[in-house]
Design an enzyme around this catalytic site. Structure first.
Site, mmCIF file in Angstrom:
data_model
loop_
_atom_site.group_PDB
_atom_site.id
_atom_site.type_symbol
_atom_site.label_atom_id
_atom_site.label_comp_id
_atom_site.label_asym_id
_atom_site.label_seq_id
_atom_site.Cartn_x
_atom_site.Cartn_y
_atom_site.Cartn_z
ATOM 1 N N GLU A 60 0.918 -1.308 -0.165
ATOM 2 C CA GLU A 60 -0.058 -0.145 0.059
ATOM 3 C C GLU A 60 1.045 1.385 0.051
ATOM 4 O O GLU A 60 0.767 2.397 -0.727
ATOM 5 C CB GLU A 60 -1.114 -0.022 1.156
ATOM 6 C CG GLU A 60 -2.104 -0.978 0.969
ATOM 7 C CD GLU A 60 -1.663 -2.446 1.377
ATOM 8 O OE1 GLU A 60 -2.741 -3.368 1.371
ATOM 9 O OE2 GLU A 60 -0.782 -2.425 1.824
ATOM 10 N N HIS A 129 -9.572 -5.177 11.481
ATOM 11 C CA HIS A 129 -10.313 -5.116 10.160
ATOM 12 C C HIS A 129 -11.722 -4.363 10.289
ATOM 13 O O HIS A 129 -12.580 -4.551 9.444
ATOM 14 C CB HIS A 129 -10.534 -6.426 9.395
ATOM 15 C CG HIS A 129 -9.060 -6.851 8.983
ATOM 16 N ND1 HIS A 129 -9.057 -7.959 7.905
ATOM 17 C CD2 HIS A 129 -7.913 -6.549 9.120
ATOM 18 C CE1 HIS A 129 -8.085 -8.151 7.786
ATOM 19 N NE2 HIS A 129 -7.190 -7.423 8.446
#
Length: 325
Positions: A60, A129
């Protein structure tokens, strides 16, 4: 009007803008060969090819940096994060480069780019998450933050975000990609920074955004049976925030409840509460109530997760508290 899924609205918005402007491209993990982790880029590789729909490594920070550099050189990248929890790996590029480059270059480098993907919880995905970072990004000058709650809004806002010359954080939800809604056959955009009154009311204002706003509608239906009329404002854009829409509604209803799927400390709800007490204190007939997640990491247990998340019952209790029922 025609009915499509949320994921289709996202794909249509990106595809329409890529047809309109060759400088727009999409990059991210599994966006190409796999049609997107949530099928939100289905068919785009076939239409635009691998130079404009780019599968990236699981890196990322790397592809966020590539996007920043390409934006500085005239491209309009769309970066998909499989979840904004993973954006933390690349947040240095977002906060220190994308958000600041326009000012630090004295306007020489506009930063037309979109970082998009799902935010907040989506069932039993565990603490790492299930986080909502809207307030994190909204705290940063130079970023715009968009969190749609409907199919119609998602398409119109994403098209506007792609055309914007500043970096936009566009936050979706895994649990909304299958939602269905109506969109026009013709092209449309929705301006950033404009809230939407989703339900007119007279007794209390409920402000929310994103998928959690569904709980406000459930609560409003229940409260209507008891004669309590709720006005529901969907922020749609967290930053820039449409303070006027909130203030004008509070001046009418004299009561405010803010519903947000995030931790309470330094939340979007806290910012709204401050602005309302500053600009409309004399109009309030009750203290403002905010509803957030519990102030802990998200639990994995379904029983605990249910208690952790805000729900319609919480909204009903808050509304009755501000209406002294």
């Amino acid at each position: 009007m025609r009915t499509i899924q949320f994921r289709e609205a996202i794909a249509e918005a990106m595809s329409e803008e890529m047809r309109r402007d060759e400088s727009v491209y999409l990059m991210g993990e599994e966006v190409a060969e796999y049609n997107g982790a949530y099928k939100a880029s289905k068919g785009m590789l076939d239409e635009f090819g691998p130079k404009r729909v780019i599968d990236t490594p699981i890196a990322e920070l790397g592809f966020a940096g590539i996007a920043v550099g390409s934006a500085m050189n005239g491209c309009r990248p769309i970066v998909e994060y499989m979840t904004f929890n993973f954006s933390l790996v690349g947040i240095d590029q977002i906060i220190n480069n994308a958000a600041k480059m326009r000012q630090m270059s004295a306007g020489q480098f506009p930063m037309p780019m979109v970082f998009r993907g799902p935010t907040a919880s989506a069932g039993q995905l565990g603490a790492t998450h299930s986080q909502a970072f809207e307030n994190w990004f909204a705290n940063t000058p130079g970023l715009k933050v968009v969190v749609p709650s409907t199919v119609y809004d998602a398409k119109g806002l994403l098209k506007a975000a792609i055309r914007d010359n500043d970096p936009v954080i566009f936050m979706e939800s895994e649990q909304m990609y299958g939602d269905k809604g109506e969109v026009p056959e013709e092209e449309y955009t929705i301006p950033l920074g404009v809230a939407d009154i989703k339900r007119e009311g007279t007794d209390v204002t409920i402000v929310s955004f994103g998928k959690i706003i569904k709980e406000a509608f459930i609560a409003a239906d229940e409260l209507a049976k008891e004669g309590i009329s709720c006005e529901i404002i969907d922020l749609r854009t967290v930053r820039p925030m449409d303070y006027d829409a909130i203030i004008n509604s509070v001046k009418k209803t004299n009561r405010l409840v803010v519903l947000e799927e995030a931790w309470p400390f330094a939340s979007v709800a806290s910012e709204i509460t401050y602005m309302v007490q500053e600009r409309a204190f004399d109009y309030l007939d009750a203290p403002i109530q905010r509803i957030t997640t519990a102030d802990t990491p998200a639990p994995y247990s379904p029983t605990l997760l249910k208690e952790w998340l805000p729900n319609a019952e919480d909204v009903v209790k808050a509304v009755k508290k501000v209406t002294y029922k």
